[in-house]
Design a protein around this motif. Structure first.
Motif, PDB file in Angstrom:
ATOM      1  N   ASP A 319       4.417   3.941  -4.967  1.00  0.00           N
ATOM      2  CA  ASP A 319       4.851   5.217  -5.416  1.00  0.00           C
ATOM      3  C   ASP A 319       3.942   6.284  -5.225  1.00  0.00           C
ATOM      4  OD1 ASP A 319       4.270   3.832  -7.972  1.00  0.00           O
ATOM      5  OD2 ASP A 319       4.697   5.764  -8.834  1.00  0.00           O
ATOM      6  N   ASP A 320       2.512   5.983  -5.628  1.00  0.00           N
ATOM      7  CA  ASP A 320       1.316   7.219  -5.398  1.00  0.00           C
ATOM      8  C   ASP A 320       1.014   7.587  -4.234  1.00  0.00           C
ATOM      9  OD1 ASP A 320       1.071   7.178  -8.446  1.00  0.00           O
ATOM     10  OD2 ASP A 320      -0.443   5.683  -8.446  1.00  0.00           O
ATOM     11  N   VAL A 321       1.528   6.583  -3.136  1.00  0.00           N
ATOM     12  CA  VAL A 321       1.240   6.881  -1.713  1.00  0.00           C
ATOM     13  C   VAL A 321       2.339   7.155  -0.798  1.00  0.00           C
ATOM     14  CG1 VAL A 321      -1.158   6.013  -1.792  1.00  0.00           C
ATOM     15  CG2 VAL A 321       0.739   4.518  -1.256  1.00  0.00           C
ATOM     16  N   CYS A 322       3.502   6.677  -1.356  1.00  0.00           N
ATOM     17  CA  CYS A 322       4.650   6.987  -0.373  1.00  0.00           C
ATOM     18  C   CYS A 322       5.709   7.979  -1.161  1.00  0.00           C
ATOM     19  CB  CYS A 322       5.412   5.330  -0.372  1.00  0.00           C
ATOM     20  SG  CYS A 322       6.870   5.579   0.407  1.00  0.00           S
ATOM     21  N   PRO A 323       5.901   9.104  -0.466  1.00  0.00           N
ATOM     22  CA  PRO A 323       6.810  10.080  -1.107  1.00  0.00           C
ATOM     23  C   PRO A 323       8.181   9.386  -1.375  1.00  0.00           C
ATOM     24  CG  PRO A 323       5.789  11.003   0.783  1.00  0.00           C
ATOM     25  CD  PRO A 323       5.500   9.503   0.846  1.00  0.00           C
ATOM     26  N   ALA A 324       8.936   8.613  -0.438  1.00  0.00           N
ATOM     27  CA  ALA A 324      10.152   8.001  -0.676  1.00  0.00           C
ATOM     28  C   ALA A 324      10.300   7.170  -1.933  1.00  0.00           C
ATOM     29  CB  ALA A 324      10.656   7.260   0.668  1.00  0.00           C
ATOM     30  N   ALA A 325       9.103   6.354  -2.100  1.00  0.00           N
ATOM     31  CA  ALA A 325       9.181   5.419  -3.346  1.00  0.00           C
ATOM     32  C   ALA A 325       8.911   6.454  -4.502  1.00  0.00           C
ATOM     33  CB  ALA A 325       8.139   4.463  -3.203  1.00  0.00           C
ATOM     34  N   ALA A 327      10.009   9.175  -5.093  1.00  0.00           N
ATOM     35  CA  ALA A 327      11.444   9.850  -5.336  1.00  0.00           C
ATOM     36  C   ALA A 327      12.209   9.029  -6.004  1.00  0.00           C
ATOM     37  CB  ALA A 327      12.066  10.202  -4.076  1.00  0.00           C
ATOM     38  N   VAL A 328      12.380   7.514  -5.628  1.00  0.00           N
ATOM     39  CA  VAL A 328      12.918   6.471  -6.265  1.00  0.00           C
ATOM     40  C   VAL A 328      12.602   6.200  -7.835  1.00  0.00           C
ATOM     41  CG1 VAL A 328      13.539   4.205  -6.642  1.00  0.00           C
ATOM     42  CG2 VAL A 328      13.712   5.198  -4.235  1.00  0.00           C
ATOM     43  N   VAL A 329      11.265   6.548  -8.126  1.00  0.00           N
ATOM     44  CA  VAL A 329      10.519   6.324  -9.485  1.00  0.00           C
ATOM     45  C   VAL A 329      10.930   7.445 -10.190  1.00  0.00           C
ATOM     46  CG1 VAL A 329       8.327   6.058 -10.594  1.00  0.00           C
ATOM     47  CG2 VAL A 329       8.693   4.718  -8.754  1.00  0.00           C
ATOM     48  N   ARG A 330      10.818   8.684  -9.677  1.00  0.00           N
ATOM     49  CA  ARG A 330      11.156   9.698 -10.531  1.00  0.00           C
ATOM     50  C   ARG A 330      12.594   9.529 -10.845  1.00  0.00           C
ATOM     51  NH1 ARG A 330       7.371  13.956 -10.486  1.00  0.00           N
ATOM     52  NH2 ARG A 330       5.606  13.680  -9.037  1.00  0.00           N
ATOM     53  N   ALA A 331      13.447   9.417  -9.926  1.00  0.00           N
ATOM     54  CA  ALA A 331      14.888   9.428 -10.280  1.00  0.00           C
ATOM     55  C   ALA A 331      15.175   8.509 -11.496  1.00  0.00           C
ATOM     56  CB  ALA A 331      15.892   9.008  -8.954  1.00  0.00           C
ATOM     57  N   GLU A 332      14.768   7.116 -11.278  1.00  0.00           N
ATOM     58  CA  GLU A 332      14.898   6.253 -12.347  1.00  0.00           C
ATOM     59  C   GLU A 332      14.048   6.481 -13.400  1.00  0.00           C
ATOM     60  OE1 GLU A 332      14.259   2.197 -10.695  1.00  0.00           O
ATOM     61  OE2 GLU A 332      16.113   2.585  -9.463  1.00  0.00           O
ATOM     62  N   THR A 333      12.914   6.936 -13.471  1.00  0.00           N
ATOM     63  CA  THR A 333      12.207   7.405 -14.593  1.00  0.00           C
ATOM     64  C   THR A 333      13.330   8.486 -15.507  1.00  0.00           C
ATOM     65  OG1 THR A 333      10.262   7.138 -13.885  1.00  0.00           O
ATOM     66  CG2 THR A 333      10.351   8.363 -15.729  1.00  0.00           C
ATOM     67  N   ALA A 334      13.710   9.545 -14.801  1.00  0.00           N
ATOM     68  CA  ALA A 334      14.621  10.434 -15.302  1.00  0.00           C
ATOM     69  C   ALA A 334      15.764  10.011 -16.119  1.00  0.00           C
ATOM     70  CB  ALA A 334      15.041  11.695 -14.225  1.00  0.00           C
ATOM     71  N   GLN A 335      16.326   8.937 -15.383  1.00  0.00           N
ATOM     72  CA  GLN A 335      17.481   8.103 -15.703  1.00  0.00           C
ATOM     73  C   GLN A 335      17.234   7.497 -17.139  1.00  0.00           C
ATOM     74  OE1 GLN A 335      20.603   8.301 -15.150  1.00  0.00           O
ATOM     75  NE2 GLN A 335      21.590   6.578 -16.150  1.00  0.00           N
ATOM     76  N   GLU A 336      16.089   6.820 -17.285  1.00  0.00           N
ATOM     77  CA  GLU A 336      15.832   5.992 -18.297  1.00  0.00           C
ATOM     78  C   GLU A 336      15.580   6.989 -19.530  1.00  0.00           C
ATOM     79  OE1 GLU A 336      15.258   3.093 -19.497  1.00  0.00           O
ATOM     80  OE2 GLU A 336      15.629   1.883 -17.396  1.00  0.00           O
ATOM     81  N   GLU A 337      14.525   8.204 -19.148  1.00  0.00           N
ATOM     82  CA  GLU A 337      14.678   9.259 -20.173  1.00  0.00           C
ATOM     83  C   GLU A 337      15.882   9.745 -20.548  1.00  0.00           C
ATOM     84  OE1 GLU A 337      11.908  11.907 -18.363  1.00  0.00           O
ATOM     85  OE2 GLU A 337      10.162  10.746 -18.896  1.00  0.00           O
ATOM     86  N   ARG A 338      16.881  10.089 -19.861  1.00  0.00           N
ATOM     87  CA  ARG A 338      18.270  10.581 -19.941  1.00  0.00           C
ATOM     88  C   ARG A 338      19.085   9.488 -21.140  1.00  0.00           C
ATOM     89  NH1 ARG A 338      19.174  12.486 -15.466  1.00  0.00           N
ATOM     90  NH2 ARG A 338      20.178  10.868 -14.703  1.00  0.00           N
ATOM     91  N   GLU A 339      18.964   8.299 -20.785  1.00  0.00           N
ATOM     92  CA  GLU A 339      19.469   7.347 -21.759  1.00  0.00           C
ATOM     93  C   GLU A 339      18.938   7.155 -22.990  1.00  0.00           C
ATOM     94  OE1 GLU A 339      19.234   3.539 -19.379  1.00  0.00           O
ATOM     95  OE2 GLU A 339      20.776   4.218 -17.747  1.00  0.00           O
TER      96      GLU A 339
END
Length: 521
Positions: A319-325, A327-339
């Motif tokens: 995820d540090d070098v791949c923008p698509a990865a 984006a996935v990490v950021r989305a799932e991190t946000a979901q975890e924090e929201r939960e």
């Protein structure tokens, strides 16, 4: 009055849940090793060897000098680092509700850790054959639970690890039984199935690969496990060979290496359990969310067909070098924090909507703790240190277990609550005895407490005082402590949060009065 966020500020003031006591133990031990090394340089190495081996009288009569002494001191410092890794606990303020296999795996790892340290490392106790069988069954449970938890790993890896670990522990337990029954031939056959430990090494290696890819475990955890695997197979034979053939290393180097090696597995067990307790960015969810009914392109399918690898398993490595990865990490991190926020808010609502206590006479002080209270070991304690008292040896927990709620000795007060549910806490202090209240409560117990210093502050025993003083304007002497307990139903569930009311007032007598016997769990 309402207490302004005392609990949360105190918890977030430390990086790790038990960071302060762990730092005290680890730092104190390391300082003692350094001091013992200085003393050993004068020709008195007994204390240094006792510190390193946890055995009294372990001095061999000769004190090392020069670089061998430095090796032993460095090994002791590594042991202090291991104490820190083991005792510090999970990251503070990161409590995440874990259920099922994850929670069972954490406690199985902690149990294995405690047994390994107490039986083989510190006490050096020779356990009977049946205890070894139970231990094999515990390790078998760990194998099965890792298989359940590591859902993000490939199917091939998981089932290979499951087969290797299950065969190892089943054969080990069977060999123990055969030995106890005198069936030597059968025992040797089962022992040979272990391939000199290679099957267990294979299980360990596969689990470490899965941990490294999973995202829930830190680098230190994985490296500790990897070194635990590599040191006995490669490093120690090399050092021993050089020591015997070329006399490059002395016995002190071998001793130091052995000390460090013995730390690696306990550190891996502890860190594996600690890391599972905190929040993590959803590494187990390996789907990239590009819309319902969408994912894999032809290249992804080709890679999976050729190598059996789902490239989405690499998301948290690239995820540090791949923008698509990323984006996935950021989305799932946000979901975890929201939960997590939603869970915290739900717990807060439990206490906000809990019935407020309406005192029948005017209290001198009354505090409704604003945030839900969490504890780790099922007790709240107040302890006033004196020369005569020792909270770890006074047997107060046994007294509290008699009525199931509260007990007290001079300078030591204990209240038992459930460790896996939030507690809505109210504290009240009176100038005189308040009327007894049992309506709406499931358990009410009153005990006598003698305060030597006029400071009665309840808190988690590992964290120290966290809540306001129950003493009346700093008054020492005799008190009566009345504890009220009940479960709060929540959204159709019978047991949501716990409601706890603690009253204190000046009064003589050390008798225990159960105003209402327990009517709930």
């Amino acid at each position: 009055m309402r207490l302004p966020s005392l609990g949360r500020r105190y918890r977030f003031g430390r990086r790790y849940r038990f960071g302060r006591p762990a730092a005290l133990v680890a730092g104190g031990y390391t300082a003692a090793v350094v001091a013992a090394g200085v003393v050993a340089a004068t020709g008195k190495g007994g204390f240094l060897f006792e510190l390193l081996s946890f055995e009294a009288g372990s001095d061999d009569g000769e004190s090392p000098a020069g670089w061998p002494l430095l090796v032993l001191v460095l090994a002791g410092a590594a042991q202090g680092w291991a104490f820190w890794q083991i005792l510090r606990g999970p990251v503070a303020g990161n409590r995440v509700r874990r259920r099922g296999a994850v929670r069972a795996l954490r406690w199985a790892l902690y149990t294995d850790l405690v047994l390994a340290l107490l039986v083989y490392r510190i006490i050096d106790f020779s356990v009977p054959w049946w205890a070894n069988i139970l231990w094999c069954l515990l390790k078998l449970a760990i194998v099965l639970l890792f298989h359940r938890v590591l859902t993000g790993a490939s199917r091939m890896l998981r089932f290979t690890a499951l087969a290797a670990g299950t065969l190892t522990m089943t054969a080990s337990a069977g060999a123990q039984v055969c030995e106890a029954l005198g069936l030597q031939a059968a025992g040797e056959l089962l022992s040979s199935a272990l391939l000199d430990g290679m099957l267990w090494s294979l299980w360990t290696a596969l689990v470490l690969v899965a941990q490294a890819r999973d995202g829930r475990w830190g680098r230190t955890t994985v490296w500790a496990g990897a070194l635990d695997l590599v040191v006995p197979l490669a490093v120690m034979p090399l050092v021993l060979s050089l020591s015997l053939s070329l006399e490059v290393f002395g016995s002190e180097a071998l001793t130091g290496l052995m000390i460090v090696f013995q730390l690696l597995n306990p550190v891996w067990l502890a860190r594996s359990a600690h890391d599972l307790a905190g929040s993590y960015p959803g590494a187990a969810r390996r789907k990239a969310r590009t819309g319902a009914g969408a994912l894999p392109d032809a290249e992804t399918a080709r890679v999976r067909a050729v190598s059996g690898l789902d490239v989405h398993q690499l998301t948290y490595l690239i995820d540090d070098v791949c923008p698509a990865a990323d984006a996935v990490v950021r989305a799932e991190t946000a979901q975890e924090e929201r939960e997590m926020r939603e869970w915290d808010e739900e717990e807060q609502r439990m206490c906000d909507e809990a019935p407020r206590h309406r005192p029948r006479i005017r209290p001198a002080t009354a505090t409704r703790v604003e945030e839900p209270v969490w504890i780790d070991y099922g007790v709240l304690e107040a302890y006033e240190e004196t020369e005569e008292s020792d909270p770890f040896e006074d047997g107060l927990l046994d007294l509290a277990q008699k009525n199931g709620l509260a007990a007290a000795l001079p300078g030591h007060l204990m209240v038992r609550i459930h460790s896996d549910a939030p507690t809505c806490l109210t504290l009240e202090t009176y100038t005189r005895r308040p009327p007894v209240e049992t309506r709406g409560w499931q358990h009410v117990v009153e005990v006598g407490y003698r305060s030597p210093g006029g400071l009665i502050e309840l808190g988690d025993p590992m964290s120290g005082p966290e809540y306001p003083d129950l003493a009346l304007r700093g008054r020492s002497g005799d008190y009566r402590i009345r504890v009220h307990y009940a479960w709060l139903p929540w959204e159709g569930e019978k047991y949501g949060a716990q409601r706890l009311l603690v009253m204190a007032y000046p009064g003589r007598g050390d008798d225990v009065v159960v105003h209402r016997k327990r009517t709930g769990p």
